[in-house]
Design a protein around this motif. Structure first.
Motif, PDB file in Angstrom:
ATOM      1  N   LEU A 116       1.639  -1.208  -3.591  1.00  0.00           N
ATOM      2  CA  LEU A 116       2.591  -0.073  -3.162  1.00  0.00           C
ATOM      3  C   LEU A 116       1.800   0.522  -2.010  1.00  0.00           C
ATOM      4  N   ARG A 117       0.419   0.848  -2.237  1.00  0.00           N
ATOM      5  CA  ARG A 117      -0.191   1.610  -1.162  1.00  0.00           C
ATOM      6  C   ARG A 117      -0.151   0.706   0.125  1.00  0.00           C
ATOM      7  N   THR A 118      -0.486  -0.589   0.082  1.00  0.00           N
ATOM      8  CA  THR A 118      -0.492  -1.551   1.178  1.00  0.00           C
ATOM      9  C   THR A 118       0.875  -1.593   1.777  1.00  0.00           C
ATOM     10  N   ARG A 119       1.886  -1.598   0.941  1.00  0.00           N
ATOM     11  CA  ARG A 119       3.292  -1.719   1.614  1.00  0.00           C
ATOM     12  C   ARG A 119       3.628  -0.463   2.318  1.00  0.00           C
ATOM     13  N   ILE A 120       3.233   0.740   1.707  1.00  0.00           N
ATOM     14  CA  ILE A 120       3.700   2.076   2.388  1.00  0.00           C
ATOM     15  C   ILE A 120       3.069   2.315   3.830  1.00  0.00           C
ATOM     16  N   GLU A 121       1.439   1.881   3.396  1.00  0.00           N
ATOM     17  CA  GLU A 121       0.755   2.077   4.821  1.00  0.00           C
ATOM     18  C   GLU A 121       1.317   1.356   5.834  1.00  0.00           C
ATOM     19  N   GLU A 122       1.754   0.019   5.827  1.00  0.00           N
ATOM     20  CA  GLU A 122       2.423  -1.007   6.664  1.00  0.00           C
ATOM     21  C   GLU A 122       3.674  -0.312   7.193  1.00  0.00           C
ATOM     22  N   ILE A 123       4.564   0.294   6.414  1.00  0.00           N
ATOM     23  CA  ILE A 123       5.499   0.765   6.789  1.00  0.00           C
ATOM     24  C   ILE A 123       5.410   2.143   7.596  1.00  0.00           C
ATOM     25  N   GLU A 124       4.707   2.884   7.259  1.00  0.00           N
ATOM     26  CA  GLU A 124       4.247   4.060   7.928  1.00  0.00           C
ATOM     27  C   GLU A 124       3.729   3.720   9.370  1.00  0.00           C
ATOM     28  N   ALA A 125       2.822   2.623   9.258  1.00  0.00           N
ATOM     29  CA  ALA A 125       2.299   2.341  10.654  1.00  0.00           C
ATOM     30  C   ALA A 125       3.482   1.474  11.618  1.00  0.00           C
ATOM     31  N   HIS A 126       4.545   0.944  10.759  1.00  0.00           N
ATOM     32  CA  HIS A 126       5.609   0.304  11.789  1.00  0.00           C
ATOM     33  C   HIS A 126       6.555   1.268  12.333  1.00  0.00           C
ATOM     34  N   PHE A 127       6.652   2.476  11.481  1.00  0.00           N
ATOM     35  CA  PHE A 127       7.544   3.515  12.081  1.00  0.00           C
ATOM     36  C   PHE A 127       6.884   4.806  12.622  1.00  0.00           C
ATOM     37  N   ASP A 128       5.605   4.523  12.737  1.00  0.00           N
ATOM     38  CA  ASP A 128       4.628   5.855  13.177  1.00  0.00           C
ATOM     39  C   ASP A 128       4.957   6.755  12.591  1.00  0.00           C
ATOM     40  N   LEU A 129       4.793   6.910  11.280  1.00  0.00           N
ATOM     41  CA  LEU A 129       4.851   7.936  10.325  1.00  0.00           C
ATOM     42  C   LEU A 129       3.623   8.613   9.933  1.00  0.00           C
ATOM     43  N   PRO A 130       3.592   9.878   9.954  1.00  0.00           N
ATOM     44  CA  PRO A 130       2.254  10.660   9.855  1.00  0.00           C
ATOM     45  C   PRO A 130       1.726  10.600   8.193  1.00  0.00           C
ATOM     46  N   GLY A 131       2.483  10.045   7.449  1.00  0.00           N
ATOM     47  CA  GLY A 131       1.888  10.011   6.165  1.00  0.00           C
ATOM     48  C   GLY A 131       2.291  10.966   5.077  1.00  0.00           C
ATOM     49  N   HIS A 132       3.124  11.759   5.519  1.00  0.00           N
ATOM     50  CA  HIS A 132       3.871  12.671   4.441  1.00  0.00           C
ATOM     51  C   HIS A 132       4.673  11.757   3.407  1.00  0.00           C
ATOM     52  N   ARG A 133       4.566  12.088   2.125  1.00  0.00           N
ATOM     53  CA  ARG A 133       4.834  11.275   1.205  1.00  0.00           C
ATOM     54  C   ARG A 133       5.719  12.102  -0.049  1.00  0.00           C
ATOM     55  N   ILE A 134       6.871  11.717  -0.254  1.00  0.00           N
ATOM     56  CA  ILE A 134       7.507  12.382  -1.526  1.00  0.00           C
ATOM     57  C   ILE A 134       7.740  11.555  -2.466  1.00  0.00           C
ATOM     58  N   PHE A 135       7.485  11.562  -3.635  1.00  0.00           N
ATOM     59  CA  PHE A 135       7.624  10.549  -4.823  1.00  0.00           C
ATOM     60  C   PHE A 135       8.654  11.286  -5.743  1.00  0.00           C
ATOM     61  N   TYR A 136       9.685  10.311  -5.938  1.00  0.00           N
ATOM     62  CA  TYR A 136      10.833  10.849  -6.820  1.00  0.00           C
ATOM     63  C   TYR A 136      10.529   9.900  -8.129  1.00  0.00           C
ATOM     64  N   LEU A 137      10.450  10.681  -9.348  1.00  0.00           N
ATOM     65  CA  LEU A 137      10.528  10.332 -10.526  1.00  0.00           C
ATOM     66  C   LEU A 137      11.864   9.998 -11.287  1.00  0.00           C
ATOM     67  N   ALA A 138      12.598   9.105 -10.890  1.00  0.00           N
ATOM     68  CA  ALA A 138      13.845   9.122 -11.447  1.00  0.00           C
ATOM     69  C   ALA A 138      13.767   8.111 -12.552  1.00  0.00           C
ATOM     70  N   ILE A 139      12.739   8.418 -13.544  1.00  0.00           N
ATOM     71  CA  ILE A 139      12.437   7.380 -14.767  1.00  0.00           C
ATOM     72  C   ILE A 139      12.420   8.234 -15.889  1.00  0.00           C
ATOM     73  N   PRO A 140      12.370   7.774 -17.184  1.00  0.00           N
ATOM     74  CA  PRO A 140      12.116   8.548 -18.254  1.00  0.00           C
ATOM     75  C   PRO A 140      10.711   9.386 -18.355  1.00  0.00           C
ATOM     76  N   PRO A 141      11.206  10.405 -19.254  1.00  0.00           N
ATOM     77  CA  PRO A 141       9.768  11.226 -19.339  1.00  0.00           C
ATOM     78  C   PRO A 141       8.472  10.281 -19.813  1.00  0.00           C
ATOM     79  N   THR A 142       8.794   9.258 -20.412  1.00  0.00           N
ATOM     80  CA  THR A 142       7.449   8.308 -21.188  1.00  0.00           C
ATOM     81  C   THR A 142       6.746   7.818 -19.982  1.00  0.00           C
ATOM     82  N   SER A 143       7.537   7.668 -18.840  1.00  0.00           N
ATOM     83  CA  SER A 143       6.793   6.854 -17.589  1.00  0.00           C
ATOM     84  C   SER A 143       6.038   7.953 -16.795  1.00  0.00           C
ATOM     85  N   PHE A 144       6.310   9.151 -16.725  1.00  0.00           N
ATOM     86  CA  PHE A 144       5.741  10.124 -15.982  1.00  0.00           C
ATOM     87  C   PHE A 144       4.214   9.851 -15.702  1.00  0.00           C
ATOM     88  N   ALA A 145       3.543   9.881 -17.115  1.00  0.00           N
ATOM     89  CA  ALA A 145       2.057   9.625 -16.894  1.00  0.00           C
ATOM     90  C   ALA A 145       1.604   8.615 -16.187  1.00  0.00           C
TER      91      ALA A 145
END
Length: 515
Positions: A116-145
């Motif tokens: 995931l890190r490799t993919r995000i860094e590739e996308i950020e480089a492609h779109f010239d993004l500064p590295g700001h990241r928002i993670f949305y946990l749309a998952i059950p609470p048991t998966s938060f940890a």
């Protein structure tokens, strides 16, 4: 008059600016799930259409399904066509689709996060993004940890003191099922993210009418002087759901109406309607004011649950011309279940402003309609002049805030009936968002996502508020456990609840409103 209003509106627009949003990546855990398809992706698309997002951004979905980027885009398009507030525009869609990406993998797989890190860094480089990241946990609470720990181990999270690289996390409810589990979840997320980076989302707080509560109270001089126990008789908050259990038996059997609706949605509405005026709109100042309401709630403990609460289950009936089986006959529900599908509460806020004013809350499933409203009923006028007939008391003034389905508000006042006699009759001064403004109201998730991107936490729950609300709710749950019966009262599907709920309010000489 119209020109004057247009001139004033133009001046107000000049003073009101949209939140400043930096280019960022929105990374959605649960990217192949229903919430993403129905709500999150249409919300981001609508923000793009409205010109509220910067030109540079990306959306990365994470899910177990082995999708490609193109398959994720196909599902996103279907969701937007079906659920978006605004219709799909081909030219806008092509640019939007370019920025949608998908990573397949299991949340509990450590290797997934390095990929995931490799993919995000590739996308950020492609779109010239500064590295700001928002993670949305749309998952059950048991998966938060595992998700938070995986992000941390992979080096995907930046500390809050690094402003040039922002990391934030959005947490979907439920945050626990009681006080101890809520504390555990908060502690788990808090080990990875600083509290300033955590946004606990409650979509109710993104609705226009809910946001308008503060404007109504603190931007109009006519209300604040009378917003207290001297002039207000009581407050009713109703959240009714027309559907029955549906396919949510596994979740609902563990939750029930008190956990599912009161602990988050309804208590947040209560805080907004009852809070003291904040001295600024700084997010923590506003959240401090809401938190004080929770601190002032009179506890309902032990046998007090019999006096101040009512819980019930729907029985067989007909709602919207559909036959609805009794709750205990729904698939996946235990035959001896004591999970409540309806709850009504009478509570008090122990502070100077609200001393002695009862707040009546109710919520339920399989009721006559889907509706949410807050009704503030003012005290009766003296029994003189127009209120002298004991057999026909004058109707009280009521301010009603409609949250759904039709957002707006109304004020009931008394007016003279035309003619030679001095007779009065209640009339409604009604305001509807759909009629007053040209554009439809944004969806709740649109506003909330935009606020997270802008770093505005005003509409999100802080850790102390989550735990304070659970502490109050847990006392009631324990009271039910210690003093509840094997069978709950019932109400036929398609009705407004059990007779016990009527008695709860009628004992005080009041009645539930017809919503």
């Amino acid at each position: 008059m119209t020109k004057a209003i247009e001139k004033e509106s133009a001046a107000q627009k000049k003073n009101n600016t949209s939140p400043t949003v930096e280019p960022c990546s929105l990374v959605i855990f649960g990217g192949s799930g229903d919430l993403t398809r129905r709500k999150l992706l249409p919300a981001v698309y609508n923000l793009v259409i409205d010109g509220l997002l910067p030109e540079n951004y990306s959306v990365v979905g994470i899910g177990r399904k082995s999708w490609t980027d193109d398959e994720f885009r196909r599902v996103a398009r279907e969701g937007i066509e079906k659920f978006s507030r605004q219709s799909l525009q081909e030219d806008k869609w092509e640019e939007f689709a370019r920025r949608l990406h998908y990573v397949s993998g299991a949340i509990d797989d450590p290797d997934m996060y390095h990929g995931l890190r490799t993919r995000i860094e590739e996308i950020e480089a492609h779109f010239d993004l500064p590295g700001h990241r928002i993670f949305y946990l749309a998952i059950p609470p048991t998966s938060f940890a595992p998700s938070c720990q995986g992000l941390q181990r992979a080096g995907l999270i930046y500390p809050p003191e690094l402003p040039e690289r922002v990391s934030r996390v959005i947490v979907e409810k439920p945050i626990g099922h009681d006080l101890e589990s809520a504390k555990s979840i908060n502690a788990t997320i808090g080990e990875v993210f600083d509290e300033s980076q955590i946004y606990r989302i409650d979509h109710y707080l993104g609705k226009e009418t809910v946001q308008n509560i503060m404007v109504l109270r603190f931007a109009n001089s006519i209300f604040e002087p009378i917003w207290n126990h001297k002039y207000i008789d009581h407050v009713q908050i109703t959240v009714s759901e027309a559907e029955g259990l549906g396919t949510r038996a596994t979740y609902y059997e563990e939750a029930g109406a008190l956990r599912d609706m009161v602990q988050n949605h309804i208590l947040q509405l209560l805080c907004l309607i009852a809070m003291e005026p904040p001295y600024s709109l700084d997010p923590d100042v506003v959240r401090n004011a809401r938190m004080e309401v929770l601190r002032c709630l009179h506890p309902i403990k032990g046998k007090d649950v019999e006096k101040f609460t009512v819980r019930a289950q729907y029985s067989h009936g007909k709602a919207h011309d559909q036959e609805v089986p009794g709750y205990r006959r729904e698939e996946g529900v235990k035959a001896d279940s004591t999970t409540e599908t309806f709850v009504a509460l009478k509570l008090f806020i122990e502070n100077w402003r609200w001393s002695g004013v009862p707040f009546y809350l109710r919520t339920g499933k399989a009721m006559p309609g889907r509706a949410s409203e807050i009704a503030v009923q003012f005290k009766d006028i003296p029994e003189i002049l127009f209120n002298t007939n004991p057999e026909a008391r004058q109707a009280p003034n009521v301010l009603t805030l409609r949250i759904q389905p039709e957002e707006g508000m109304s004020l009931r006042i008394m007016s003279k009936i035309p003619g030679s006699r001095a007779r009065s009759h209640p009339v409604e001064m009604d305001f509807k968002y759909g009629d007053a403004f040209d554009a439809p109201s944004p969806e709740a998730y649109e506003r909330l996502l935009l606020d997270v991107m802008a770093g505005d936490a005003s509409l999100f729950m802080r850790r102390d508020a989550v735990e304070a609300s659970w502490a109050w709710i847990t006392d009631i749950l324990q009271g039910w456990k210690d003093h509840g019966g094997k069978w709950l009262p019932e109400y036929p599907a398609g009705t407004w609840g059990p007779v016990e709920a009527d008695k709860l309010i009628e004992t005080d000489g009041r009645q539930w409103r017809l919503v």
